[in-house]
Design a protein around this motif. Structure first.
Motif, PDB file in Angstrom:
ATOM      1  N   ARG A   1      -6.383   8.362   2.572  1.00 21.33           N
ATOM      2  CA  ARG A   1      -5.619   8.334   3.832  1.00 21.33           C
ATOM      3  C   ARG A   1      -4.484   7.320   3.743  1.00 21.33           C
ATOM      4  NH1 ARG A   1      -6.402   5.305   8.843  1.00 21.33           N
ATOM      5  NH2 ARG A   1      -5.163   6.292  10.480  1.00 21.33           N
ATOM      6  N   ILE A   2      -4.770   6.148   3.193  1.00 25.01           N
ATOM      7  CA  ILE A   2      -3.735   5.127   3.044  1.00 25.01           C
ATOM      8  C   ILE A   2      -2.613   5.644   2.142  1.00 25.01           C
ATOM      9  CG2 ILE A   2      -3.259   2.842   2.062  1.00 25.01           C
ATOM     10  CD1 ILE A   2      -6.157   2.101   2.950  1.00 25.01           C
ATOM     11  N   GLU A   3      -2.974   6.312   1.061  1.00 26.72           N
ATOM     12  CA  GLU A   3      -1.972   6.888   0.153  1.00 26.72           C
ATOM     13  C   GLU A   3      -1.095   7.897   0.886  1.00 26.72           C
ATOM     14  OE1 GLU A   3      -2.084   8.720  -4.300  1.00 26.72           O
ATOM     15  OE2 GLU A   3      -3.364   9.707  -2.815  1.00 26.72           O
ATOM     16  N   GLN A   4      -1.698   8.745   1.697  1.00 20.27           N
ATOM     17  CA  GLN A   4      -0.931   9.766   2.415  1.00 20.27           C
ATOM     18  C   GLN A   4       0.041   9.142   3.411  1.00 20.27           C
ATOM     19  OE1 GLN A   4      -4.153  12.081   4.057  1.00 20.27           O
ATOM     20  NE2 GLN A   4      -4.301  13.404   2.246  1.00 20.27           N
ATOM     21  N   VAL A   5      -0.416   8.134   4.146  1.00 24.43           N
ATOM     22  CA  VAL A   5       0.478   7.463   5.106  1.00 24.43           C
ATOM     23  C   VAL A   5       1.628   6.793   4.368  1.00 24.43           C
ATOM     24  CG1 VAL A   5       0.641   5.599   6.795  1.00 24.43           C
ATOM     25  CG2 VAL A   5      -1.335   7.130   6.823  1.00 24.43           C
ATOM     26  N   ALA A   6       1.323   6.147   3.243  1.00 23.65           N
ATOM     27  CA  ALA A   6       2.374   5.478   2.472  1.00 23.65           C
ATOM     28  C   ALA A   6       3.417   6.480   1.987  1.00 23.65           C
ATOM     29  CB  ALA A   6       1.760   4.731   1.284  1.00 23.65           C
ATOM     30  N   LEU A   7       2.979   7.619   1.484  1.00 22.33           N
ATOM     31  CA  LEU A   7       3.917   8.636   1.003  1.00 22.33           C
ATOM     32  C   LEU A   7       4.760   9.185   2.145  1.00 22.33           C
ATOM     33  CD1 LEU A   7       1.623  10.551  -1.515  1.00 22.33           C
ATOM     34  CD2 LEU A   7       3.589   9.109  -2.082  1.00 22.33           C
ATOM     35  N   GLN A   8       4.145   9.396   3.292  1.00 23.26           N
ATOM     36  CA  GLN A   8       4.885   9.901   4.458  1.00 23.26           C
ATOM     37  C   GLN A   8       5.992   8.938   4.871  1.00 23.26           C
ATOM     38  OE1 GLN A   8       1.843  10.476   7.395  1.00 23.26           O
ATOM     39  NE2 GLN A   8       1.005  12.313   6.429  1.00 23.26           N
ATOM     40  N   LYS A   9       5.739   7.651   4.743  1.00 22.22           N
ATOM     41  CA  LYS A   9       6.690   6.636   5.181  1.00 22.22           C
ATOM     42  C   LYS A   9       7.621   6.178   4.059  1.00 22.22           C
ATOM     43  CE  LYS A   9       5.160   6.628   9.342  1.00 22.22           C
ATOM     44  NZ  LYS A   9       6.002   7.171  10.443  1.00 22.22           N
ATOM     45  N   LYS A  10       7.497   6.828   2.882  1.00 21.40           N
ATOM     46  CA  LYS A  10       8.363   6.523   1.731  1.00 21.40           C
ATOM     47  C   LYS A  10       8.045   5.160   1.114  1.00 21.40           C
ATOM     48  CE  LYS A  10      11.248  10.158   2.276  1.00 21.40           C
ATOM     49  NZ  LYS A  10      10.374  11.017   3.087  1.00 21.40           N
ATOM     50  N   ALA A  11       6.813   4.688   1.297  1.00 20.05           N
ATOM     51  CA  ALA A  11       6.338   3.517   0.568  1.00 20.05           C
ATOM     52  C   ALA A  11       5.803   3.984  -0.782  1.00 20.05           C
ATOM     53  CB  ALA A  11       5.263   2.792   1.369  1.00 20.05           C
ATOM     54  N   ARG A  12       5.419   3.042  -1.636  1.00 11.35           N
ATOM     55  CA  ARG A  12       4.951   3.367  -2.980  1.00 11.35           C
ATOM     56  C   ARG A  12       3.460   3.028  -3.073  1.00 11.35           C
ATOM     57  NH1 ARG A  12       9.283   3.557  -6.620  1.00 11.35           N
ATOM     58  NH2 ARG A  12       7.755   4.463  -8.053  1.00 11.35           N
ATOM     59  N   PRO A  13       2.575   4.002  -2.892  1.00 12.17           N
ATOM     60  CA  PRO A  13       1.143   3.707  -2.946  1.00 12.17           C
ATOM     61  C   PRO A  13       0.627   3.643  -4.376  1.00 12.17           C
ATOM     62  CG  PRO A  13       1.463   6.035  -2.498  1.00 12.17           C
ATOM     63  CD  PRO A  13       2.840   5.417  -2.557  1.00 12.17           C
ATOM     64  N   PHE A  14      -0.411   2.835  -4.580  1.00 16.36           N
ATOM     65  CA  PHE A  14      -1.069   2.775  -5.879  1.00 16.36           C
ATOM     66  C   PHE A  14      -2.562   2.573  -5.650  1.00 16.36           C
ATOM     67  CE2 PHE A  14      -2.627   1.438  -9.894  1.00 16.36           C
ATOM     68  CZ  PHE A  14      -1.782   2.003 -10.835  1.00 16.36           C
ATOM     69  N   ILE A  15      -3.355   3.595  -6.004  1.00 13.51           N
ATOM     70  CA  ILE A  15      -4.812   3.496  -5.915  1.00 13.51           C
ATOM     71  C   ILE A  15      -5.339   3.050  -7.269  1.00 13.51           C
ATOM     72  CG2 ILE A  15      -6.959   4.738  -5.490  1.00 13.51           C
ATOM     73  CD1 ILE A  15      -5.457   6.663  -3.706  1.00 13.51           C
ATOM     74  N   LEU A  16      -6.102   1.981  -7.286  1.00 10.27           N
ATOM     75  CA  LEU A  16      -6.665   1.491  -8.537  1.00 10.27           C
ATOM     76  C   LEU A  16      -7.567   2.555  -9.168  1.00 10.27           C
ATOM     77  CD1 LEU A  16      -7.682  -2.157  -7.569  1.00 10.27           C
ATOM     78  CD2 LEU A  16      -5.609  -1.413  -8.755  1.00 10.27           C
TER      79      LEU A  16
END
Length: 322
Positions: A197-212
């Motif tokens: 969910r955090i990854e999806q929100v980050a992508l929607q907002k144009k942030a750069r997510p990284f899941i370990l």
């Protein structure tokens, strides 16, 4: 960040280097670029010799402009790196915005500064290039890199949304890297629903997510730390057995075990009240003076634990975004 000072795109427009109101922003942009390791490119260097910017510059600033002009001429036929975006500076408004961008930090959002933030700094100190390491250890003012913590994964989506809205209102690009534990229980398991969910929100907002890739930050701790911990209380069989068991684990077990259940995430208060987490103690050790060989051994151990190249990839993300 890469800023390109160039001729106006509109025919007949006033060049930014002849706009007296823009010159102070251009001067400050170059000064900030030097202290925060940004790149300023003078696209039309041959046009600057008679500009108001060059003619009115003080000797030190003129020398710096001459250096940039020579760099521009020398690289006229080279292709710029595609690693990061270039921001044009052709008008007063763009010069003012460029300076605000240069003064704003790349932000790194982690769940917990004491744990994930400590692992991040260990990676910077041991694995990063010299430029990034100095920006982190001896930061300019204002800082070029800012580590933020959300106080738990449940707060991270809202935090991302607020950062995105603040960037939009300030007319600045969102330069936000979001690092989150996967909470995987094995190599073939998907990340947790919360991490996804955090990854999806980050992508929607144009942030750069990284899941370990591994379960959590503690799964990256190198052997050198656990060997040192063996000496903390060598006469306590319960303590030493924990450290021995960790180093005897298979790669998969060690990558995805729950360190909290093993009692190897947070220390009991009588061991170290100032540094309650193992990742904090690891960072404390790395910060201490070492001979190069000793520090190199810790770095090699960290690389070995980072066999998924997560930490290396995060450092590359920071370099791209800063």
């Amino acid at each position: 960040m890469r800023f390109v000072v160039e001729a106006p795109h509109r025919e007949g427009g006033l060049p930014v280097w002849d706009d007296s109101d823009a010159l102070v922003h251009l001067d400050r942009l170059i000064a900030r670029a030097d202290e925060a390791a940004h790149e300023v490119v003078l696209r039309d260097a041959d046009l600057l010799d008679e500009s108001e910017w060059f003619r009115g510059a003080r000797p030190k600033a003129r020398d710096r402009l001459l250096e940039l002009c020579e760099l521009a001429r020398a690289s006229a036929w080279t292709t710029p790196s595609a690693q990061s975006a270039s921001w044009p500076v052709t008008t007063l408004a763009e010069a003012e915005r460029a300076l605000r961008m240069a003064n704003s930090p790349v932000k790194i959002l982690v769940e917990d500064r004491l744990r994930d933030g400590a692992l991040l700094e260990v990676a910077v100190r041991l694995l990063a290039g010299e430029t990034l390491r100095l920006l982190w250890i001896e930061p300019p003012a204002p800082v070029a890199i800012d580590v933020l913590h959300a106080g738990g994964t449940g707060n991270m989506p809202g935090f991302i949304e607020r950062e995105a809205e603040q960037a939009r209102q300030a007319d600045l690009p969102l330069r936000l890297i979001v690092i989150v534990d996967s909470d995987r229980s094995g190599p073939q398991q998907p990340p947790s629903e919360q991490a996804t969910r955090i990854e999806q929100v980050a992508l929607q907002k144009k942030a750069r997510p990284f899941i370990l890739t591994k379960r959590e930050g503690e799964n990256y701790i190198p052997d050198a730390h656990w060997r040192a911990e063996l000496q903390r209380n060598p006469n306590n069989p319960n303590w030493t057995q924990k450290m021995t068991d960790i180093m005897a684990m298979s790669a998969d077990d060690r990558d995805y075990c729950d360190m909290e259940k093993l009692g190897c995430k947070q220390l009991t208060p009588h061991y170290d009240q100032n540094c309650p987490y193992h990742l904090e103690i690891l960072l404390q050790r790395v910060r201490e003076p070492h001979d190069p060989a000793s520090l190199g051994a810790i770095a090699e151990g960290l690389r070995a634990r980072d066999h998924s190249d997560d930490l290396v990839a995060i450092l590359k993300l920071i370099e791209q975004e800063r």
